[in-house]
Motif scaffolding. Sequence first.
Motif, short mmCIF file in Angstrom:
data_model
loop_
_atom_site.label_atom_id
_atom_site.label_comp_id
_atom_site.label_asym_id
_atom_site.label_seq_id
_atom_site.Cartn_x
_atom_site.Cartn_y
_atom_site.Cartn_z
N LEU A 1 56.17 46.05 31.16
CA LEU A 1 56.75 44.94 31.92
C LEU A 1 58.10 44.64 31.28
O LEU A 1 58.16 44.22 30.12
CB LEU A 1 55.86 43.71 31.89
CG LEU A 1 54.46 43.87 32.50
CD1 LEU A 1 53.61 42.63 32.21
CD2 LEU A 1 54.56 44.11 34.00
N ILE A 2 59.18 44.87 32.01
CA ILE A 2 60.52 44.81 31.41
C ILE A 2 61.42 43.94 32.28
O ILE A 2 61.55 44.17 33.48
CB ILE A 2 61.11 46.22 31.26
CG1 ILE A 2 60.18 47.09 30.39
CG2 ILE A 2 62.51 46.15 30.66
CD1 ILE A 2 60.54 48.56 30.37
N GLU A 3 62.04 42.96 31.65
CA GLU A 3 62.89 41.99 32.33
C GLU A 3 64.34 42.15 31.89
O GLU A 3 64.62 42.18 30.68
CB GLU A 3 62.40 40.58 32.01
CG GLU A 3 63.35 39.47 32.37
CD GLU A 3 62.98 38.14 31.74
OE1 GLU A 3 63.89 37.31 31.52
OE2 GLU A 3 61.78 37.92 31.45
N VAL A 4 65.24 42.23 32.85
CA VAL A 4 66.68 42.21 32.57
C VAL A 4 67.22 40.87 33.06
O VAL A 4 67.28 40.62 34.26
CB VAL A 4 67.41 43.36 33.26
CG1 VAL A 4 68.92 43.27 32.99
CG2 VAL A 4 66.87 44.71 32.80
N PRO A 5 67.60 39.96 32.15
CA PRO A 5 68.15 38.68 32.58
C PRO A 5 69.45 38.88 33.36
O PRO A 5 70.27 39.75 33.03
CB PRO A 5 68.40 37.94 31.27
CG PRO A 5 67.43 38.56 30.31
CD PRO A 5 67.39 40.01 30.69
N LEU A 6 69.64 38.07 34.39
CA LEU A 6 70.80 38.24 35.25
C LEU A 6 72.11 37.83 34.59
O LEU A 6 73.18 38.11 35.13
CB LEU A 6 70.61 37.48 36.56
CG LEU A 6 69.54 38.04 37.50
CD1 LEU A 6 69.57 37.31 38.83
CD2 LEU A 6 69.70 39.54 37.71
N ASN A 7 72.05 37.18 33.43
CA ASN A 7 73.29 36.90 32.71
C ASN A 7 73.65 38.00 31.73
O ASN A 7 74.45 37.82 30.83
CB ASN A 7 73.25 35.53 32.02
CG ASN A 7 72.10 35.38 31.06
OD1 ASN A 7 71.27 36.27 30.89
ND2 ASN A 7 72.03 34.23 30.41
N SER A 8 73.06 39.18 31.93
CA SER A 8 73.45 40.39 31.20
C SER A 8 74.56 41.09 31.98
O SER A 8 74.70 40.88 33.19
CB SER A 8 72.25 41.33 31.05
OG SER A 8 71.17 40.69 30.41
N PRO A 9 75.33 41.97 31.34
CA PRO A 9 76.42 42.66 32.05
C PRO A 9 75.89 43.56 33.17
O PRO A 9 75.03 44.41 32.92
CB PRO A 9 77.08 43.49 30.94
CG PRO A 9 76.68 42.85 29.65
CD PRO A 9 75.32 42.29 29.89
N ASN A 10 76.37 43.33 34.39
CA ASN A 10 75.96 44.17 35.53
C ASN A 10 74.44 44.34 35.59
O ASN A 10 73.91 45.45 35.71
CB ASN A 10 76.64 45.54 35.44
CG ASN A 10 78.15 45.45 35.43
OD1 ASN A 10 78.74 44.83 36.32
ND2 ASN A 10 78.79 46.03 34.42
N ALA A 11 73.76 43.21 35.53
CA ALA A 11 72.30 43.23 35.40
C ALA A 11 71.61 43.92 36.57
O ALA A 11 70.63 44.66 36.38
CB ALA A 11 71.78 41.80 35.27
N VAL A 12 72.08 43.68 37.77
CA VAL A 12 71.42 44.28 38.94
C VAL A 12 71.53 45.80 38.89
O VAL A 12 70.60 46.52 39.27
CB VAL A 12 72.00 43.70 40.25
CG1 VAL A 12 71.43 44.43 41.46
CG2 VAL A 12 71.69 42.20 40.35
N ASP A 13 72.65 46.31 38.39
CA ASP A 13 72.81 47.75 38.20
C ASP A 13 71.78 48.27 37.20
O ASP A 13 71.12 49.30 37.42
CB ASP A 13 74.23 48.05 37.73
CG ASP A 13 74.55 49.55 37.67
OD1 ASP A 13 73.73 50.36 38.15
OD2 ASP A 13 75.61 49.90 37.12
#
Length: 203
Positions: free
Chosen positions: A32-44
Motif C-alpha cells: 500500500l503506497i501513497e504519494v502525497p499530492l504536494n510532492s513534485p509532479n505527484a500525479v505523474d
Amino acid sequence: MAHRHIIAILRGITPDEAVPVCTALVEAGITLIEVPLNSPNAVDSIGRAAAALSDRAEIGAGTVLTPEDVRAVAGAGGSFIVSPDTNPAVIVETIELGLKSYPGVFSPTDAFSAIRAGATGLKFFPAEVLGAKGIKAMKAVLPPDLPVYAVGGANPDNFHEFFAVGCTGFGLGTYIFKPGMTVADVAERAAIAVAAYDTGVSR
C-alpha cells in the motif's frame, strides 16, 4: 490482493524515483503506497507506479484536498485517497469513482462525519498527539470492523502500543522515505517495519 496494513507515505518523491522505490517497498512486503499530492509532479509518479505495479500493489494519493484532486488521481490509475482532514465532498467523490477513502480524523465528530460520507477506513492523525489512549477512547464508540490507521508518529518501535488499542495498521512517512534516501535505505527500513508489523499481528 491481500495487503499488510502498512501504508508507505512517499512525500517528496519524484517521478523518476517512483518506480524503483515502490518496487523496493513491494519486494519488502509493503504493498500500500501513497504519494502525497504536494510532492513534485505527484500525479505523474502515481501513474508511473500504478502502471508498473498495479498487479502487485495499490498506489494511492495523500494530502488530497478537493474533488478535482480525486479525479486527477483516478485518471492516473490511483486506487485510494488519503486526506489530512475530513472533507465529505472528497470522500463522496472518492467512493463514487470506485476508489477507497481514508480521511484524516482527530475527534469523534470527524470520525462520524467521515463514516456517514462513506469512508472506507479512518486515519487517526496526528497519532502522536492523540496517543494510544486517545485512540482507544475513540475506538470504543466506532464500528468495530472499521479499519483504522495510526499516522503521524507511528513507527516500528511503537506499533505494539497502537495494535493494543485496536488499530488495524499504520501510515509511515519520514520513517520510510525522505528525499535523499536511496532505494537501499528504503528497502532496509521497509524490512524492519514489516518484521515489527508481522510480530504485532501474530501476538
